[in-house]
Design a protein around this motif. Structure first.
Motif, PDB file in Angstrom:
ATOM      1  N   ARG A  90     -70.907 112.319  33.812  1.00  0.00           N
ATOM      2  CA  ARG A  90     -71.837 112.054  34.370  1.00  0.00           C
ATOM      3  C   ARG A  90     -73.047 112.925  34.529  1.00  0.00           C
ATOM      4  O   ARG A  90     -72.875 114.055  34.766  1.00  0.00           O
ATOM      5  CB  ARG A  90     -71.650 111.133  35.551  1.00  0.00           C
ATOM      6  CG  ARG A  90     -73.093 110.887  36.501  1.00  0.00           C
ATOM      7  CD  ARG A  90     -72.727 110.796  38.187  1.00  0.00           C
ATOM      8  NE  ARG A  90     -73.992 110.287  38.420  1.00  0.00           N
ATOM      9  CZ  ARG A  90     -74.433 108.751  38.520  1.00  0.00           C
ATOM     10  NH1 ARG A  90     -73.695 107.919  38.185  1.00  0.00           N
ATOM     11  NH2 ARG A  90     -75.879 108.467  39.208  1.00  0.00           N
ATOM     12  N   THR A  91     -74.177 113.045  33.787  1.00  0.00           N
ATOM     13  CA  THR A  91     -75.940 114.170  33.881  1.00  0.00           C
ATOM     14  C   THR A  91     -75.863 114.343  35.627  1.00  0.00           C
ATOM     15  O   THR A  91     -76.350 113.369  36.481  1.00  0.00           O
ATOM     16  CB  THR A  91     -76.376 113.630  33.306  1.00  0.00           C
ATOM     17  OG1 THR A  91     -76.326 113.601  31.541  1.00  0.00           O
ATOM     18  CG2 THR A  91     -77.777 114.736  33.072  1.00  0.00           C
ATOM     19  N   ALA A 145     -73.674 112.280  26.723  1.00  0.00           N
ATOM     20  CA  ALA A 145     -72.243 112.471  27.772  1.00  0.00           C
ATOM     21  C   ALA A 145     -72.114 111.611  28.542  1.00  0.00           C
ATOM     22  O   ALA A 145     -70.500 111.391  27.946  1.00  0.00           O
ATOM     23  CB  ALA A 145     -73.065 113.376  28.827  1.00  0.00           C
ATOM     24  N   SER A 146     -72.243 110.579  28.322  1.00  0.00           N
ATOM     25  CA  SER A 146     -71.870 109.167  29.031  1.00  0.00           C
ATOM     26  C   SER A 146     -70.298 108.945  28.145  1.00  0.00           C
ATOM     27  O   SER A 146     -69.838 108.684  28.636  1.00  0.00           O
ATOM     28  CB  SER A 146     -72.040 108.060  29.587  1.00  0.00           C
ATOM     29  OG  SER A 146     -73.475 108.211  29.652  1.00  0.00           O
ATOM     30  N   ALA A 196     -82.662 110.227  27.236  1.00  0.00           N
ATOM     31  CA  ALA A 196     -81.692 108.901  27.413  1.00  0.00           C
ATOM     32  C   ALA A 196     -80.504 109.660  25.904  1.00  0.00           C
ATOM     33  O   ALA A 196     -79.158 109.181  25.578  1.00  0.00           O
ATOM     34  CB  ALA A 196     -82.532 107.888  27.041  1.00  0.00           C
ATOM     35  N   GLN A 212     -78.034 111.849  28.036  1.00  0.00           N
ATOM     36  CA  GLN A 212     -77.600 111.114  29.001  1.00  0.00           C
ATOM     37  C   GLN A 212     -75.885 110.383  27.585  1.00  0.00           C
ATOM     38  O   GLN A 212     -74.906 110.385  28.467  1.00  0.00           O
ATOM     39  CB  GLN A 212     -78.291 110.320  29.522  1.00  0.00           C
ATOM     40  CG  GLN A 212     -78.832 111.585  30.351  1.00  0.00           C
ATOM     41  CD  GLN A 212     -79.852 110.451  32.154  1.00  0.00           C
ATOM     42  OE1 GLN A 212     -79.268 109.228  31.749  1.00  0.00           O
ATOM     43  NE2 GLN A 212     -80.621 111.686  32.159  1.00  0.00           N
ATOM     44  N   THR A 235     -83.193 117.054  30.122  1.00  0.00           N
ATOM     45  CA  THR A 235     -83.059 115.355  29.546  1.00  0.00           C
ATOM     46  C   THR A 235     -83.273 114.457  29.081  1.00  0.00           C
ATOM     47  O   THR A 235     -84.372 114.065  29.249  1.00  0.00           O
ATOM     48  CB  THR A 235     -81.359 114.733  31.110  1.00  0.00           C
ATOM     49  OG1 THR A 235     -80.403 114.022  30.295  1.00  0.00           O
ATOM     50  CG2 THR A 235     -82.022 114.407  31.555  1.00  0.00           C
TER      51      THR A 235
END
Length: 171
Positions: A97-98, A91-92, A85, A88, A83
Motif C-alpha cells: 500500500r502506498t 506497488a499493489s 497511478a 501505485q 506518486t
C-alpha cells in the motif's frame, strides 16, 4: 534507541540499498519493536522511471528487507512523496500500500528540534508525520514528542496496510 527509550514505536521506511548494506540495522529495528517498510531501493524520483524500473526498485527492496530479517513489507512510502497511478499499480502488484504523510516535520529541510516538536504537536488521531532518523535535531525531538503525545491522549501507532492511516498498535 531514542524511540524505544521513550516508549514509542514507528514505521521505519528503509531504502533497499541501505537494508542490503546494513542488515543488522534492519534486524535492530525489528528487535526494537519497529515496523519495517519499503522506501525504494535507491531513493530516485520514481516518476522519472519506467514501470519496469519502478517494479525493480520496489521488488529489490522487498528482497533486501526480507533477507535482513525485516519480514515482508506491506507499506511503501514513495521518495519525495511523488506518486501516480503507474507507481501505485507497481506497488499493489507486490502487495504494497502506498502511503504518504499528513504532517511534514521539515527535518530534511534543516528544521530545528523545536520546530520538529511543534510540527508533531499538530498531529491528530490517525495522522502520519514524516521524520528521518539521520538528523540529530529529529532524534533530539523524540522525548518531547513522546511527552506531548501522551499529554494529548495520543500514542505512536502503526500505519494500517488496509487504510494507510495510523492506528493504535495491537501489542
Amino acid at each position: 534507541n531514542a524511540l524505544r527509550t521513550n516508549g514509542l514505536r514507528a514505521t521505519m521506511f528503509n531504502t533497499g540499498q541501505n537494508a542490503a548494506a546494513n542488515p543488522a540495522l534492519v534486524a535492530a529495528q525489528v528487535s526494537a519493536g519497529m515496523w519495517v517498510a519499503n522506501h525504494s531501493y535507491t531513493h530516485p524520483h520514481m516518476l522519472t522511471l519506467s514501470q519496469a524500473q519502478m517494479s525493480s526498485e520496489l521488488s529489490r527492496t522487498q528482497t533486501a528487507i526480507q533477507s535482513a530479517g525485516g519480514g515482508t513489507p506491506q507499506l511503501f512510502r514513495p521518495p519525495y512523496g511523488e506518486t501516480n497511478a503507474t507507481l501505485q499499480a507497481a506497488a499493489s502488484a507486490l502487495g504494497l500500500r502506498t502511503v504518504t504523510w499528513d504532517v511534514d516535520s521539515q527535518d530534511w529541510n534543516g528544521a530545528s528540534t523545536a520546530a520538529i516538536v511543534q510540527a508533531a504537536n499538530t498531529l491528530t488521531n490517525g495522522q502520519v508525520i514524516l521524520m528521518h532518523d539521520q538528523y540529530a535535531t529529529t532524534v533530539a525531538a523524540i522525548g518531547q514528542i513522546a511527552q506531548n503525545l501522551r499529554s494529548r491522549g495520543l500514542c505512536a501507532g502503526m500505519i494500517s496496510p488496509s487504510t494507510g492511516r495510523a492506528v493504535a498498535p495491537g501489542g
